[in-house]
Design an enzyme around this catalytic site. Structure first.
Site, PDB file in Angstrom:
ATOM      1  CG  HIS A 185     -48.207   0.800   8.052  1.00  0.00           C
ATOM      2  ND1 HIS A 185     -48.245   1.627   6.952  1.00  0.00           N
ATOM      3  CD2 HIS A 185     -48.903   1.443   9.036  1.00  0.00           C
ATOM      4  CE1 HIS A 185     -48.945   2.709   7.252  1.00  0.00           C
ATOM      5  NE2 HIS A 185     -49.352   2.615   8.519  1.00  0.00           N
ATOM      6  N   GLY A 230     -15.050  12.754 -13.380  1.00  0.00           N
ATOM      7  CA  GLY A 230     -14.745  11.342 -13.567  1.00  0.00           C
ATOM      8  C   GLY A 230     -13.423  10.938 -12.946  1.00  0.00           C
ATOM      9  N   GLY A 290     -18.727  19.703 -13.342  1.00  0.00           N
ATOM     10  CA  GLY A 290     -19.188  18.343 -13.605  1.00  0.00           C
ATOM     11  C   GLY A 290     -20.514  18.060 -12.937  1.00  0.00           C
ATOM     12  CE1 TYR A 331      -1.111   0.488   5.570  1.00  0.00           C
ATOM     13  CE2 TYR A 331      -1.422   1.373   7.784  1.00  0.00           C
ATOM     14  CZ  TYR A 331      -0.582   0.937   6.770  1.00  0.00           C
ATOM     15  OH  TYR A 331       0.778   0.938   6.973  1.00  0.00           O
ATOM     16  CD  GLU A 358      -2.499   1.646   0.088  1.00  0.00           C
ATOM     17  OE1 GLU A 358      -2.295   2.776  -0.394  1.00  0.00           O
ATOM     18  OE2 GLU A 358      -3.265   0.804  -0.425  1.00  0.00           O
TER      19      GLU A 358
END
Length: 462
Positions: free
Chosen positions: A447, A260, A173, A30, A24
């Protein structure tokens, strides 16, 4: 990479008495993207932002204080989860965790470069099987000069570290990430403007759904500008134009770029070992998630599949089955596979956008179903027809289910209402088990609940 698929696979392999190296890059990652810089922290802020909205604070100072406390709570949560994820691996004697940048030397060798207080070290390790789980990074526009050095510009990662609430926020965006942050920061009290380059708002959704979402967001004060072409960004000022109009200027305390994400692969040296990349620059894999190089797999967002944590977890299951030698699960039904026991878990994948209220979808939209040649029954109602929505005072939204009129099977649904991220999973169960829509219509629900919407919603088609 320490993401969902990779960390789950590491523990599985350790339990099989395998020797596992987990590499990593950052000690702050982590557990992967989801728990550190994406799903968990953003949904934590979404939760606190909704509380902030309901507090009806009188001034910015009160809003800012609540925001700062929310950031602290979010950081406490991610820190706790990060430590837990580290310990989940570290407790296994056959797992060794490396902190550093990994790159391929060969198809079985990895070089790990570490930097400890300016001291550079390199370690070379060897593995019979290698799993790439490096995730994605936010896209940054390449046509705007000095954008990376601009202190007013943030990504979805860095915005959540902002210590003070921006009074004004511009989001570049109008996709799902941009809308989530627009909703969050509006609820905290920011004045939000969205710049979207396209001409159609939420173009992947049906027009009736996207219109209700648009109307709800604008009613809450979010300013959405379509057909935007950004000419330049000068510190906190954006110079832009819409279609053929003259240039305009708008400034903000913060600018979020949400256009993106791309695969995090630049440092891996993939070309050295012959791993092919798709035209969208993700790692190319087959239905078993194998790359083009033997004994190397790609897990999670980096392989170009749907960018969801639950897909990364399913990637783990697919690889796990291969390592157990039964090969039952894969991402798609292969036409060349004659094994009747082959399973695909990738049918009807739902997703949720955590705006306020949530937008969740599964299967086909109405326009997609018509294009595919289905004869349809359309069931649609406003959220305010649901008793539970009145009880929790969350009346905005629209719910819609698409049914194949020949088979009475549900082929798609869009739920724009509170708790839709939970309810959408009921629809997926019905779709996967080939239940008629009548099954959901006549089911006995608790309900009051949002799920009981199906009793009335599915009683009368349009």
């Amino acid at each position: 990479g320490f993401g969902k698929g990779g960390k789950t696979l590491a523990v599985f392999l350790a339990k099989q008495a395998q020797s596992v190296a987990m590499i990593e890059k950052s000690k702050h990652m982590y557990g992967g993207t989801c728990i550190n810089i994406a799903c968990i922290p953003s949904k934590s802020l979404e939760y606190y932002a909704k509380q902030s909205k309901n507090q009806h604070f009188k001034n910015y100072e009160e809003q800012n204080q609540f925001y700062q406390n929310s950031i602290k709570q979010k950081n406490s949560l991610t820190s706790k989860l990060r430590a837990k994820n580290y310990e989940n691996l570290n407790v296994h004697k056959t797992i060794k965790i490396f902190n550093g940048i990994a790159s391929f030397l060969s198809s079985t060798e990895i070089k790990i470069r570490t930097d400890e207080n300016g001291q550079i070290n390199e370690t070379i390790i060897q593995g019979d099987k290698i799993f790439i789980n490096t995730g994605t990074l936010p896209n940054i526009p390449k046509n705007i000069s000095n954008i990376k050095q601009n202190k007013y510009i943030y990504t979805s990662t860095t915005l959540m570290e902002l210590k003070s609430l921006p009074k004004t926020l511009i989001i570049i965006g109008g996709g799902y990430i941009g809308l989530e942050f627009a909703s969050i920061y509006t609820n905290f009290g920011s004045k939000v403007t969205i710049f979207e380059s396209g001409s159609i708002f939420l173009s992947h959704e049906d027009e009736d759904i996207s219109k209700v979402v648009y109307d709800t967001l604008t009613k809450r004060g979010i300013h959405i500008i379509m057909n935007v072409k950004i000419e330049n960004i000068n510190l906190n000022k954006i110079i832009y134009r819409c279609e053929s109009t003259e240039n305009k200027t708008q400034e903000a305390d913060a600018i979020l770029v949400a256009i993106g994400r791309h695969a995090n692969i630049d440092e891996l040296n993939l070309d050295k070992i012959g791993i092919k990349i798709t035209k969208n620059n993700f790692i190319q894999v087959n239905e078993k998630l194998e790359t083009t190089t033997k004994n190397i797999w790609a897990i999670g967002d980096v392989n170009g599949g749907p960018q969801f944590t639950y897909i990364s977890l399913d990637d783990y299951r697919i690889i796990r089955d291969q390592l157990l030698t039964n090969n039952k699960q894969q991402t798609t039904n292969s036409n060349n596979n004659n094994n009747n026991n082959t399973l695909t878990t990738r049918k009807y994948i739902p997703y949720s956008i955590y705006i306020d209220p949530e937008l969740s979808r599964i299967g086909l939209t109405e326009k997609e179903a018509i294009k595919a040649g289905y004869e349809l029954k359309i069931f649609k109602k406003l959220t305010l027809t649901i008793p539970r929505a009145h009880q929790i005072e969350e009346l905005d939204g629209l719910v819609k289910i698409i049914v194949d009129s020949k088979t009475n099977l549900i082929i798609g649904a869009s739920l724009y209402c509170s708790y839709s991220s939970e309810v959408i999973n009921i629809i997926r169960l019905a779709m996967l088990t080939n239940q008629s829509y009548i099954f959901l219509r006549d089911f006995i629900y608790t309900h009051p609940s949002m799920s009981e919407m199906f009793n009335d919603l599915l009683s009368e088609s349009l």
